[in-house]
Design a protein around this motif. Structure first.
Motif, short mmCIF file in Angstrom:
data_model
loop_
_atom_site.label_atom_id
_atom_site.label_comp_id
_atom_site.label_asym_id
_atom_site.label_seq_id
_atom_site.Cartn_x
_atom_site.Cartn_y
_atom_site.Cartn_z
N UNK A 1 -0.69 -0.54 -4.43
CA UNK A 1 0.20 0.08 -5.42
C UNK A 1 -0.25 -0.16 -6.86
N UNK A 2 -1.12 -1.13 -7.07
CA UNK A 2 -1.70 -1.33 -8.39
C UNK A 2 -2.92 -0.43 -8.62
N UNK A 3 -3.28 0.32 -7.56
CA UNK A 3 -4.36 1.31 -7.62
C UNK A 3 -5.69 0.69 -8.01
N UNK A 4 -5.94 -0.50 -7.49
CA UNK A 4 -7.20 -1.17 -7.78
C UNK A 4 -8.29 -0.82 -6.78
N UNK A 5 -7.90 -0.63 -5.53
CA UNK A 5 -8.90 -0.33 -4.51
C UNK A 5 -8.24 0.40 -3.34
N UNK A 6 -9.06 1.15 -2.61
CA UNK A 6 -8.57 1.90 -1.46
C UNK A 6 -9.60 2.90 -1.00
N UNK B 1 0.83 -1.21 0.00
CA UNK B 1 0.00 0.00 0.00
C UNK B 1 0.86 1.26 0.00
N UNK B 2 0.24 2.35 -0.44
CA UNK B 2 0.90 3.64 -0.47
C UNK B 2 -0.10 4.74 -0.13
N UNK B 3 0.44 5.87 0.29
CA UNK B 3 -0.34 7.06 0.59
C UNK B 3 0.03 8.15 -0.41
N UNK B 4 -0.97 8.84 -0.94
CA UNK B 4 -0.70 9.97 -1.82
C UNK B 4 -1.52 11.18 -1.37
N UNK C 1 -5.08 9.73 -0.14
CA UNK C 1 -5.54 8.43 -0.63
C UNK C 1 -4.64 7.32 -0.10
N UNK C 2 -5.27 6.26 0.40
CA UNK C 2 -4.59 5.03 0.79
C UNK C 2 -5.06 3.94 -0.17
N UNK C 3 -4.13 3.39 -0.92
CA UNK C 3 -4.51 2.40 -1.93
C UNK C 3 -3.38 1.39 -2.15
#
Length: 292
Positions: free
Chosen positions: A221-226, A160-163, A217-219
């Motif tokens: 890394x493939x940005x599929x869900x979050x 996961x990552x935060x942006x 945003x917390x999601x």
């Protein structure tokens, strides 16, 4: 007791104790985006922080020559709220002063939390009202929602990552022993953060939002869900997770207040980032959580 609000896309469960959001489910997938509250790691879901956010120096303060004691984040999270409005898609919870609060906090107040579901978004609106005829009301306010990471059984916490949006340079506030040092905030460009246990080894990350509209945003890394937390006017945001315990969650915390500075003198009226309400005035704030 718990209150359920829902539409055809999401369902939220809010406990009357603490007016705490305990579950937020996307109906299409069945995913619950909220942390389970496993006390082995951190035993809450989304506590309400009032009438302080964070810690007081020495867990105490003075007002009108009297000393009062209050532990971190205040008492609202441990009080039973009354449900004053409720329908299928929204609910309003109320807390007012009582004998237990007066021991810690000598003010009359009315705190409202209104939860509303619309499409795939949950909004939480706060209202703080000063019912006193003459006395000013001093308070801080904050949210502490913990979002599950990972969301899917085949993922890891570190997937996961935060942006942050907008992407920009922000002020970051040092934190040591749960006390802040806002006079020495410094510029950072941390608009994308990889989630890891080491990210939180020095406690929460605190950013000065300067009350500018911000989306965090917390999601995966493939940005599929979050999830995306949106705030219009929060003074600060705290980002926190368990360390060194392996709690599978990340907290994104809009704040309208701040823990005491390390050099705080203990006078409530001097408290850094405190909010002040005149007689019969109302303070409003809020944030949103969007699921994807």
């Amino acid at each position: 007791m718990a209150v359920i609000i829902e539409n055809d896309k999401i369902r939220a469960v809010i406990n009357e104790h603490g007016a705490e959001l305990s579950s937020l489910i996307a109906k299409g997938t069945g995913i619950d985006y909220m942390w389970s509250g496993d006390a082995k790691y951190w035993g809450r879901h989304s506590p309400v922080l009032f009438p302080i956010e964070g810690k007081l120096k020495n867990d105490s303060y003075h007002f009108n020559g009297q000393e009062y004691h209050m532990t971190q984040h205040g008492f609202a999270r441990d009080q039973d709220f009354a449900v004053v409005e409720c329908d299928d898609q929204h609910a309003t919870f109320e807390l007012t002063q009582n004998a237990a609060t007066k021991e810690k906090y000598p003010f009359d107040f009315r705190l409202h939390l209104t939860y509303l579901v619309k499409d795939t978004t949950l909004t939480l609106d706060y209202s703080v009202y000063n019912p006193a005829d003459e006395q000013e009301l001093f308070f801080a306010l904050g949210a502490h929602p913990a979002f599950k990471a990972p969301l899917m059984p085949n993922e890891k916490y570190t997937d996961y990552e935060l942006t942050f949006a907008p992407a920009k340079t922000r002020k970051k506030i040092p934190l040591a022993n749960s006390l802040t040092d806002p006079m020495h905030e410094f510029d950072v460009n941390e608009n994308r953060l990889a989630v890891s246990r080491e990210l939180f080894k020095n406690d929460a990350l605190i950013y000065n939002l300067q009350q500018e509209p911000t989306k965090i945003t917390l999601q995966d890394t493939k940005q599929k869900h979050g999830i995306q937390v949106g705030t219009k006017d929060a003074k600060y945001v705290g980002i926190w997770s368990a360390y060194p315990k392996d709690g599978q969650f990340v907290c994104i915390e809009p704040w309208w207040g701040l823990a005491d500075p390390q050099d705080a003198d203990g006078e409530l009226t001097h408290k850094f980032a405190i909010n002040k309400l005149a007689s019969h005035q109302e303070f409003k704030a809020g944030f949103s959580v969007s699921l994807f």
